[in-house]
Write a protein that holds these residues in place. Structure first.
Motif, PDB file in Angstrom:
ATOM      1  N   PHE A  21      38.850  21.469 133.953  1.00 23.98           N
ATOM      2  CA  PHE A  21      37.792  21.195 134.616  1.00 23.98           C
ATOM      3  C   PHE A  21      36.770  22.409 134.658  1.00 23.98           C
ATOM      4  O   PHE A  21      36.208  22.942 133.956  1.00 23.98           O
ATOM      5  CB  PHE A  21      38.145  20.636 136.030  1.00 23.98           C
ATOM      6  N   GLN A  31      43.323  14.916 128.172  1.00 24.45           N
ATOM      7  CA  GLN A  31      41.937  14.656 127.984  1.00 24.45           C
ATOM      8  C   GLN A  31      41.354  14.358 126.659  1.00 24.45           C
ATOM      9  O   GLN A  31      41.807  14.801 125.976  1.00 24.45           O
ATOM     10  CB  GLN A  31      41.410  16.138 128.460  1.00 24.45           C
ATOM     11  N   THR A  60      39.788  12.359 131.601  1.00 28.86           N
ATOM     12  CA  THR A  60      41.100  13.286 131.867  1.00 28.86           C
ATOM     13  C   THR A  60      41.820  12.250 132.788  1.00 28.86           C
ATOM     14  O   THR A  60      41.345  11.613 133.538  1.00 28.86           O
ATOM     15  CB  THR A  60      40.631  14.411 132.455  1.00 28.86           C
ATOM     16  N   GLU A  67      28.388  25.900 135.435  1.00 28.46           N
ATOM     17  CA  GLU A  67      28.462  24.447 135.181  1.00 28.46           C
ATOM     18  C   GLU A  67      27.586  23.654 136.208  1.00 28.46           C
ATOM     19  O   GLU A  67      27.650  24.068 137.262  1.00 28.46           O
ATOM     20  CB  GLU A  67      30.328  24.155 135.290  1.00 28.46           C
ATOM     21  N   PHE A 101      28.316  20.015 136.708  1.00 25.45           N
ATOM     22  CA  PHE A 101      28.864  18.683 136.602  1.00 25.45           C
ATOM     23  C   PHE A 101      28.955  18.019 137.826  1.00 25.45           C
ATOM     24  O   PHE A 101      29.141  18.355 138.799  1.00 25.45           O
ATOM     25  CB  PHE A 101      30.416  18.875 135.979  1.00 25.45           C
ATOM     26  N   LEU A 122      31.829  14.769 138.900  1.00 28.87           N
ATOM     27  CA  LEU A 122      32.952  14.248 138.755  1.00 28.87           C
ATOM     28  C   LEU A 122      33.243  12.861 139.373  1.00 28.87           C
ATOM     29  O   LEU A 122      32.870  12.719 140.441  1.00 28.87           O
ATOM     30  CB  LEU A 122      34.240  14.920 138.872  1.00 28.87           C
ATOM     31  N   ASP A 178      30.486  16.990 143.322  1.00 27.13           N
ATOM     32  CA  ASP A 178      29.702  18.118 142.717  1.00 27.13           C
ATOM     33  C   ASP A 178      30.260  19.246 142.239  1.00 27.13           C
ATOM     34  O   ASP A 178      30.531  20.107 143.379  1.00 27.13           O
ATOM     35  CB  ASP A 178      28.410  17.676 143.318  1.00 27.13           C
ATOM     36  N   THR A 179      30.118  19.825 141.216  1.00 25.58           N
ATOM     37  CA  THR A 179      30.721  21.306 140.955  1.00 25.58           C
ATOM     38  C   THR A 179      29.782  22.264 141.468  1.00 25.58           C
ATOM     39  O   THR A 179      30.248  23.441 141.362  1.00 25.58           O
ATOM     40  CB  THR A 179      30.976  21.410 139.552  1.00 25.58           C
ATOM     41  N   ILE A 202      39.502  10.833 135.533  1.00 21.64           N
ATOM     42  CA  ILE A 202      38.482  11.436 136.043  1.00 21.64           C
ATOM     43  C   ILE A 202      37.386  11.589 134.798  1.00 21.64           C
ATOM     44  O   ILE A 202      37.641  11.861 133.893  1.00 21.64           O
ATOM     45  CB  ILE A 202      38.670  13.080 136.527  1.00 21.64           C
ATOM     46  N   GLN A 253      34.013  13.506 133.872  1.00 21.69           N
ATOM     47  CA  GLN A 253      33.390  14.626 134.179  1.00 21.69           C
ATOM     48  C   GLN A 253      32.104  14.641 133.191  1.00 21.69           C
ATOM     49  O   GLN A 253      32.345  14.776 132.099  1.00 21.69           O
ATOM     50  CB  GLN A 253      34.215  15.781 133.921  1.00 21.69           C
TER      51      GLN A 253
END
Length: 333
Positions: A43, A62, A71, A92, A94, A96, A125-126, A142, A144
């Motif tokens: 991730f 994944q 994943t 990043e 991303f 998720l 949210d990353t 998941i 992503q």
């Protein structure tokens, strides 16, 4: 750590493969540390804590299609943290979407808490801190994805992170079931079909987010997001129409052309550039699809609303760095 690659069931060399990682071959006292490495590689930068000690175990499988990773995660009780120090060192961006298969998961982000069990899902949210809590063994699927893949469909959805999307709402249940089935099917179909399935899953997710945003009216930001989704949805469903225009799209949504332009400007875009980008992406996809190999490049371009082949070829190369013909002939595109 055991690592394996799953091949396509018919033995063909197709790019959709699953990478499997687990802790079963590690010494018990090393499993959590190895799991920390697995999670960060799979991730984004995360910290994992668990009181399970030698009883800890975990497995990740994944697959990737384009920019989206799917994943499957199975593991024991733990807490997972995305901290400000991790975020500041990362680039990043991303989103998720976590589908609950077994067990219960707590998700904390933006001052909200979601509890997710089997048949439910949540997004987070990353780019902002979050915490995941698993008090017992669990199984999750998941998705992503880069934020832009959702933003181009629904606009801003920040107010919906750490929100439980439950199976008792028809559209949310459909979204969960479809996304779950896509995750099981993705390795069994060719890459072009997998890409189309993912597009449909993202469209369903965008519809679900828009429905929730609409339900939160009269909050002004949610109202704008709901209108933006309706505007983008009209555009995406009429891309093949060469007569698609800002006045027509605005009228279909029930707003003025000026307000429609303002909505697009809030996305650092314009009606014209958004339409052109979406048409180009679909032409790029179809040019890579073996099912369209017999179709002339011009047919594909005209099918997505372009009416000048020279203009299409020029802007295609400007956007992707290669001509439509060069893209079509690239191996393993």
């Amino acid at each position: 750590m055991r690592q394996a690659q799953a091949t396509h069931p018919d033995g063909s060399r197709r790019p959709v493969v699953a990478v499997v990682l687990d802790t079963s071959s590690c010494l018990p006292e090393r499993r959590l540390a190895v799991w920390q490495d697995i999670v960060c590689d799979t991730f984004v930068g995360l910290d994992c804590k668990s009181d399970m000690r030698g009883a800890f175990w975990g497995s990740v499988s994944q697959s990737r299609i384009g920019q989206v990773a799917l994943t499957q995660v199975d593991s024991t009780a733990q807490r997972v943290f995305r901290t400000p120090s991790r975020i500041v060192r990362a680039s990043e961006d991303f989103v998720l979407m976590a589908l609950g298969n077994n067990g219960v998961n707590g998700v904390f982000q933006d001052g909200r808490e979601a509890v997710v069990s089997a048949g439910q899902f949540v997004i987070y949210d990353t780019t902002r801190p979050y915490e995941l809590r698993f008090d017992d063994s669990f199984s999750q699927t998941i998705f992503q994805m880069p934020r832009k893949l959702l933003q181009q469909r629904v606009g801003s959805f920040d107010s919906l992170t750490a929100t439980t999307f439950a199976g008792d709402r028809p559209l949310e249940r459909l979204t969960y079931d479809f996304a779950r089935n896509v995750s099981k099917t993705i390795e069994l179909v060719d890459p072009a079909a997998a890409t189309r399935l993912l597009d449909q899953a993202l469209d369903l997710l965008a519809m679900t987010l828009a429905e929730r945003l609409h339900a939160r009216l009269p909050d002004q930001s949610a109202h704008r997001s709901a209108l933006l989704y309706r505007l983008k949805n009209h555009i995406l469903t009429h891309l093949s129409d060469p007569e698609l225009s800002l006045p027509r799209a605005a009228a279909a949504v029930g707003i003025s052309p000026r307000y429609a332009s303002d909505l697009m400007a809030g996305e650092q875009s314009s009606f014209r550039s958004y339409v052109q980008a979406q048409r180009l992406e679909r032409c790029k996809r179809d040019l890579a699809d073996p099912a369209y190999q017999a179709r002339h490049i011009g047919e594909i371009a005209f099918a997505w609303g372009f009416n000048d082949l020279a203009h299409f070829s020029r802007i295609f190369k400007q956007r992707f760095g290669v001509s439509p013909r060069e893209w079509r002939e690239q191996p393993g595109k």
